[in-house]
Write an enzyme that holds these catalytic residues in place. Structure first.
Site, mmCIF file in Angstrom:
data_model
loop_
_atom_site.group_PDB
_atom_site.id
_atom_site.type_symbol
_atom_site.label_atom_id
_atom_site.label_comp_id
_atom_site.label_asym_id
_atom_site.label_seq_id
_atom_site.Cartn_x
_atom_site.Cartn_y
_atom_site.Cartn_z
ATOM 1 N N ASP A 124 -8.931 -4.104 3.190
ATOM 2 C CA ASP A 124 -7.654 -4.813 3.030
ATOM 3 C C ASP A 124 -7.360 -5.744 4.209
ATOM 4 O O ASP A 124 -6.934 -6.885 4.015
ATOM 5 C CB ASP A 124 -6.534 -3.773 2.900
ATOM 6 C CG ASP A 124 -5.133 -4.377 2.958
ATOM 7 O OD1 ASP A 124 -4.762 -5.088 2.005
ATOM 8 O OD2 ASP A 124 -4.427 -4.149 3.958
ATOM 9 N N SER B 194 0.813 -1.222 0.000
ATOM 10 C CA SER B 194 0.000 0.000 0.000
ATOM 11 C C SER B 194 0.842 1.265 0.000
ATOM 12 O O SER B 194 0.341 2.340 -0.338
ATOM 13 C CB SER B 194 -0.942 0.022 1.208
ATOM 14 O OG SER B 194 -1.897 -0.994 1.081
#
Ligand code: MG
Ligand code: ZN
Length: 348
Positions: free
Chosen positions: A243, A72
């Site tokens: 996520d 990320s």
């Protein structure tokens, strides 16, 4: 001389006019939210998602500078700053040069700015919009950089990184320009320009565990605050824990996080439809879990998901766009082009 002054007047008028017309940008990032996460959330939500009101759809290639599978930090940096970098790096290119991000460019153009997340505010995705660090795990450095940034509003967890520090500094005391609040009402009923709301000391819990406030309410309040500042605004809203549910291979967790994200998108679209000068982009930094939608019931609104991994996958992720210049987000492109396109939307 007279001609020159007329020309000057025309130029000044054009400049002022273009300033006035600069669109707001609301960028929503569903961390780890691939097409299957969206499909699952949609079927589990009576076969509907707020994404159906978007005008254009694109696909983004998520790989990092040297890895097929991004994290990320690298993907957040790609979206925010338009450069591919190494995994774990935030806001710095592979040649070690710090990059200006879209939020900072908007600020230079006179925009107000806001960041909202359901993780801590120093987590990789939100940090990509203000920090420049070699490792996403340098939370105390990231907090320091946020304290020195000129962001107008942020809401998220992670207060601990600002007050329990190795350098013994109390960043909250140092951030004298900011008003720190404890609930959303205080954001609206406040004349102070810069505001911050730490929702949790550490990482916020999941929605199933009772995380408050809801992301859609954080969003509505922040839009009202941005509007009250009377300038165009840039806002990044992250559905952070979609996520984490993927990493946990937990479908129930995933659906509850996606539903909240979906309600948030609905609020943003409702605003954009009224405002008519707000560019809305919804995308993901990558997919998480290698999720397959393997069964379920249309009548009962249930879905059965099978995860193929606990990490991120390399599949492309969708980009949905609505509003002024939304059409430039159609097609298949690198995640760095999301930055390029946002930049184009505020310069052309
Ligand atoms: Mg994130
Ligand atoms: Zn992840």
């Amino acid at each position: 001389m007279r001609q020159l002054s007329i020309l000057l007047a025309v130029l000044i008028y054009a400049e002022c006019n273009s300033q006035e017309n600069l669109p707001n940008i609301i960028l929503l990032i569903g961390d780890g939210t691939g097409l299957t996460q969206i499909s699952s959330g949609m079927y589990a939500n009576n076969n509907k998602t707020a994404l159906e009101s978007f005008e254009y759809i694109g696909l983004s290639k998520t790989h990092s500078f040297d890895q097929l599978i991004t994290d990320s930090a690298a993907s957040g940096t790609a979206i925010a700053s338009g450069v591919k970098t190494y995994n774990r790096v935030i806001g710095i290119n592979p040649k070690n040069i710090p990059q200006k991000n879209i939020l900072e460019i908007c600020q230079e153009k006179g925009y107000s700015t806001a960041l909202l997340a359901t993780s801590s505010i120093v987590h990789a995705t939100p940090a990509s919009f203000y920090a420049k660090v070699k490792s996403r795990y340098q939370y105390q450095d990231i907090a320091l950089q946020l304290s020195e940034h000129s962001l107008d509003l942020f809401i998220g967890g992670g207060k601990t990184h600002f007050i329990k520090r190795r350098d013994k500094r109390n960043l909250i005391n140092e951030m004298t320009e900011y008003e720190f609040v404890n609930n959303l009402d205080q954001i609206v009923n406040n004349n102070s320009k810069k505001m911050a709301y730490f929702t949790y000391m550490e990482e916020p819990p999941s929605r199933l565990e009772g995380r408050k406030p809801a992301l859609e309410d954080m969003t509505s309040t922040s839009i009202r605050k941005m509007e009250s500042l009377g300038k165009p605004f840039f806002m990044m809203i992250e559905g952070s824990q979609i996520d984490w549910a993927g990493h946990d291979n937990d479908m129930k967790y995933l659906l509850s996080e996606f539903k909240e994200f979906n309600r948030t998108i609905a609020r943003v679209i409702e605003y954009a439809k009224k405002d008519r000068n707000t560019l809305v982009i919804v995308t993901a930094d990558h997919e998480t879990g290698g999720l397959a939608l393997s069964g379920g019931s249309l009548k009962k609104n249930t879905v059965k998901g099978v995860f193929s991994m606990e990490g991120h996958s390399a599949t492309m992720v969708p980009v949905f766009s609505y509003g002024p210049n939304a059409e430039i987000f159609k097609g298949i492109y690198e995640n760095t082009e999301i930055f390029d396109k946002m930049l184009m939307a505020i310069t052309k």
